[in-house]
Design a protein around this motif. Structure first.
Motif, short mmCIF file in Angstrom:
data_model
loop_
_atom_site.label_atom_id
_atom_site.label_comp_id
_atom_site.label_asym_id
_atom_site.label_seq_id
_atom_site.Cartn_x
_atom_site.Cartn_y
_atom_site.Cartn_z
N THR A 181 28.46 53.19 36.92
CA THR A 181 28.84 51.80 37.18
C THR A 181 27.71 50.86 36.76
OG1 THR A 181 27.99 51.89 39.45
CG2 THR A 181 30.31 52.44 39.12
N ARG A 182 28.09 49.61 36.46
CA ARG A 182 27.12 48.58 36.11
C ARG A 182 27.54 47.25 36.74
NH1 ARG A 182 25.80 47.87 29.97
NH2 ARG A 182 24.43 46.31 30.94
N ARG A 183 26.55 46.41 36.99
CA ARG A 183 26.83 45.09 37.53
C ARG A 183 26.90 44.08 36.39
NH1 ARG A 183 22.41 42.54 41.36
NH2 ARG A 183 21.55 41.91 39.33
N VAL A 184 27.94 43.28 36.42
CA VAL A 184 28.12 42.23 35.41
C VAL A 184 27.50 40.95 35.97
CG1 VAL A 184 29.77 40.94 34.01
CG2 VAL A 184 30.26 43.31 34.64
N ASP A 185 26.43 40.49 35.35
CA ASP A 185 25.73 39.28 35.83
C ASP A 185 26.18 38.07 35.05
OD1 ASP A 185 24.38 40.87 37.58
OD2 ASP A 185 22.50 40.91 36.47
N MET A 186 26.75 37.10 35.76
CA MET A 186 27.24 35.88 35.14
C MET A 186 26.70 34.67 35.89
SD MET A 186 31.23 37.03 34.65
CE MET A 186 31.60 35.69 33.52
N VAL A 187 26.40 33.61 35.16
CA VAL A 187 25.96 32.35 35.76
C VAL A 187 26.96 31.27 35.36
CG1 VAL A 187 24.13 30.63 35.92
CG2 VAL A 187 23.54 33.05 35.71
N ILE A 188 27.59 30.63 36.36
CA ILE A 188 28.61 29.61 36.11
C ILE A 188 28.10 28.27 36.66
CG2 ILE A 188 31.02 28.95 36.46
CD1 ILE A 188 30.64 31.57 34.93
N GLY A 189 27.98 27.30 35.80
CA GLY A 189 27.51 25.98 36.21
C GLY A 189 28.66 25.00 36.38
N VAL A 190 28.65 24.25 37.48
CA VAL A 190 29.67 23.22 37.74
C VAL A 190 28.98 21.89 38.00
CG1 VAL A 190 31.30 24.91 38.65
CG2 VAL A 190 29.73 23.74 40.21
N SER A 191 29.78 20.85 37.98
CA SER A 191 29.23 19.51 38.15
C SER A 191 28.81 19.28 39.60
CB SER A 191 30.27 18.47 37.74
OG SER A 191 29.84 17.16 38.07
N TYR A 192 27.89 18.36 39.79
CA TYR A 192 27.48 17.98 41.15
C TYR A 192 28.61 17.28 41.90
CZ TYR A 192 22.51 19.16 40.89
OH TYR A 192 21.32 19.83 40.85
N ASP A 193 29.60 16.75 41.20
CA ASP A 193 30.71 16.06 41.84
C ASP A 193 31.80 17.01 42.31
OD1 ASP A 193 29.45 13.63 41.37
OD2 ASP A 193 30.41 13.39 39.39
N PHE A 222 26.33 28.80 40.02
CA PHE A 222 26.80 29.93 40.82
C PHE A 222 26.46 31.22 40.09
CE2 PHE A 222 29.27 26.73 42.91
CZ PHE A 222 29.63 27.25 44.15
N VAL A 223 25.98 32.22 40.84
CA VAL A 223 25.89 33.57 40.28
C VAL A 223 27.14 34.33 40.68
CG1 VAL A 223 23.38 33.71 40.13
CG2 VAL A 223 24.52 34.34 42.25
N TYR A 259 32.39 47.53 31.06
CA TYR A 259 31.44 46.43 31.24
C TYR A 259 31.75 45.23 30.35
CZ TYR A 259 27.02 43.86 31.22
OH TYR A 259 26.08 42.88 31.30
N TRP A 260 31.80 45.46 29.03
CA TRP A 260 31.98 44.33 28.12
C TRP A 260 33.37 43.72 28.24
CZ3 TRP A 260 27.90 42.11 26.47
CH2 TRP A 260 26.73 42.84 26.22
N GLY A 261 34.37 44.53 28.46
CA GLY A 261 35.72 43.99 28.64
C GLY A 261 35.81 43.08 29.84
N VAL A 262 35.19 43.50 30.96
CA VAL A 262 35.21 42.67 32.17
C VAL A 262 34.46 41.36 31.94
CG1 VAL A 262 34.37 42.53 34.55
CG2 VAL A 262 35.49 44.61 33.74
N MET A 263 33.29 41.43 31.30
CA MET A 263 32.51 40.20 31.07
C MET A 263 33.26 39.22 30.18
SD MET A 263 28.72 39.68 29.42
CE MET A 263 27.86 39.89 30.98
N PHE A 264 33.80 39.70 29.07
CA PHE A 264 34.48 38.80 28.13
C PHE A 264 35.74 38.20 28.77
CE2 PHE A 264 32.63 41.56 24.52
CZ PHE A 264 31.45 40.83 24.57
N ASP A 265 36.53 39.03 29.43
CA ASP A 265 37.79 38.55 30.01
C ASP A 265 37.54 37.59 31.17
OD1 ASP A 265 39.13 40.02 28.15
OD2 ASP A 265 39.64 41.68 29.50
N LEU A 266 36.55 37.88 32.00
CA LEU A 266 36.25 36.97 33.11
C LEU A 266 35.76 35.62 32.61
CD1 LEU A 266 34.55 39.18 35.86
CD2 LEU A 266 36.81 38.11 35.91
N THR A 267 34.95 35.63 31.57
CA THR A 267 34.45 34.36 31.02
C THR A 267 35.61 33.49 30.54
OG1 THR A 267 32.39 35.43 30.33
CG2 THR A 267 32.94 33.34 29.28
N GLU A 268 36.55 34.10 29.83
CA GLU A 268 37.71 33.34 29.35
C GLU A 268 38.59 32.88 30.51
OE1 GLU A 268 41.62 33.97 26.43
OE2 GLU A 268 40.00 35.46 26.48
#
Length: 289
Positions: free
Chosen positions: A189-201, A241-242, A252-261
């Motif tokens: 298993t591997r952890r998928v690390d993603m950083v998602i930025g949202v507006s302050y509003d 957000f992490v 791993y790569w399938g989860v990262m790409f699909d989650l990003t989209e």
């Protein structure tokens, strides 16, 4: 008196039969050399056939015992080389050459070549260490010596890698052992690390709930360990957000790409904005005198 005896001995030679005598001697020598050559060739080719059978038997036995593919390839190549040297020495001995002196010469030449090829000996030693300690195996995706790819072969002196764009790269074993080895396939298993930025509003609770729903809808995300969703930073232009779901290494790569989209599309539907770097420019009017 002596001169007469000498003259008699010379005249006693049957000069007419001399060509036939030389021909017979030459024929005997030629036949002897021919037989030796045939014997040497027979030893060489039969020896190669026997080597193929021995290596095949070793490979079959190791596969039956479910020995690691890396170890199997390494041992088979090593056995083949050692047996081939033995066959070559035996064939040379069949030609009538003294193998003891030849082995001594071969050993001295081997020492000189070894001193000249210290890098190759280092690669050989590194290959032995790779087989013994198994930092990676055939089929693993690794990064070492600045190269990332799938391990295709672990040979005596080199490791053969296939990159993601289907290039074959041959890396000396010493360079791999002297560098940091990252084995991406070592664990299941591997952890998928993603950083998602949202507006302050944006509403942070709404953002968190949306991310949780997206993760819950992805079947390839593992229930254990649990996914981490948390605010990690108040950046210059965004609240970050992490998002750290766990998945099988093969996914791993399938989860990262699909989650990003999926996150992009879902945030657009929910009216959650992705900020971009921006600056506020203030203009001041200066009155001239």
């Amino acid at each position: 008196m002596n001169e007469e005896a000498s003259t008699d001995s010379i005249t006693s030679i049957d000069w007419a039969s001399l060509p036939q005598l030389l021909q017979e001697k030459g024929l005997d020598i030629g036949m002897d050399l021919g037989l030796k050559l045939i014997t040497a060739l027979a030893i060489f080719f039969i020896g190669k056939f026997v080597i193929r059978l021995v290596v095949g038997a070793i490979r079959k036995l190791m596969r039956k015992q479910e020995v690691d593919k890396t170890l199997e390839t390494f041992i088979c190549n090593l056995v083949r080389m050692v047996l081939l040297v033995v066959v070559i020495i035996a064939a040379i001995g069949a030609l009538g050459i003294q193998t003891t002196s030849f082995i001594a010469i071969f050993g001295a030449a081997g020492l000189a070549v070894g001193l000249a090829l210290q890098g190759s000996l280092s690669n050989f030693a590194s290959g032995v260490l790779i087989v013994l300690f198994r930092p990676y195996r055939v089929g693993d995706f690794i990064e070492a010596a600045g190269i990332a790819g799938v391990v295709e072969q672990v040979q005596i002196l080199t490791t053969v890698l296939k990159t993601g764009d289907n290039k074959q790269i041959i890396v000396p074993n010493s360079q791999i052992m002297d560098s940091i080895i990252t084995n991406y396939s070592a664990n299941d298993t591997r952890r998928v690390d993603m950083v998602i930025g949202v507006s302050y509003d944006d509403d942070l609770d709404k953002v968190r709930k949306t991310l949780e729903e997206i993760i819950a809808a992805e079947d390839r995300v593992l229930a254990e360990p649990a996914t981490t969703i948390a605010v990690s930073a108040l950046a210059d232009s965004s609240v970050n957000f992490v998002v750290r779901p766990w998945a099988k290494t093969s996914d791993y790569w399938g989860v990262m790409f699909d989650l990003t989209e999926t996150i992009k599309k879902r945030f657009d539907q929910e009216g959650i904005s992705f900020p971009f770097p921006q600056q506020d420019v203030h203009l001041h009017t200066v009155k001239s005198d």
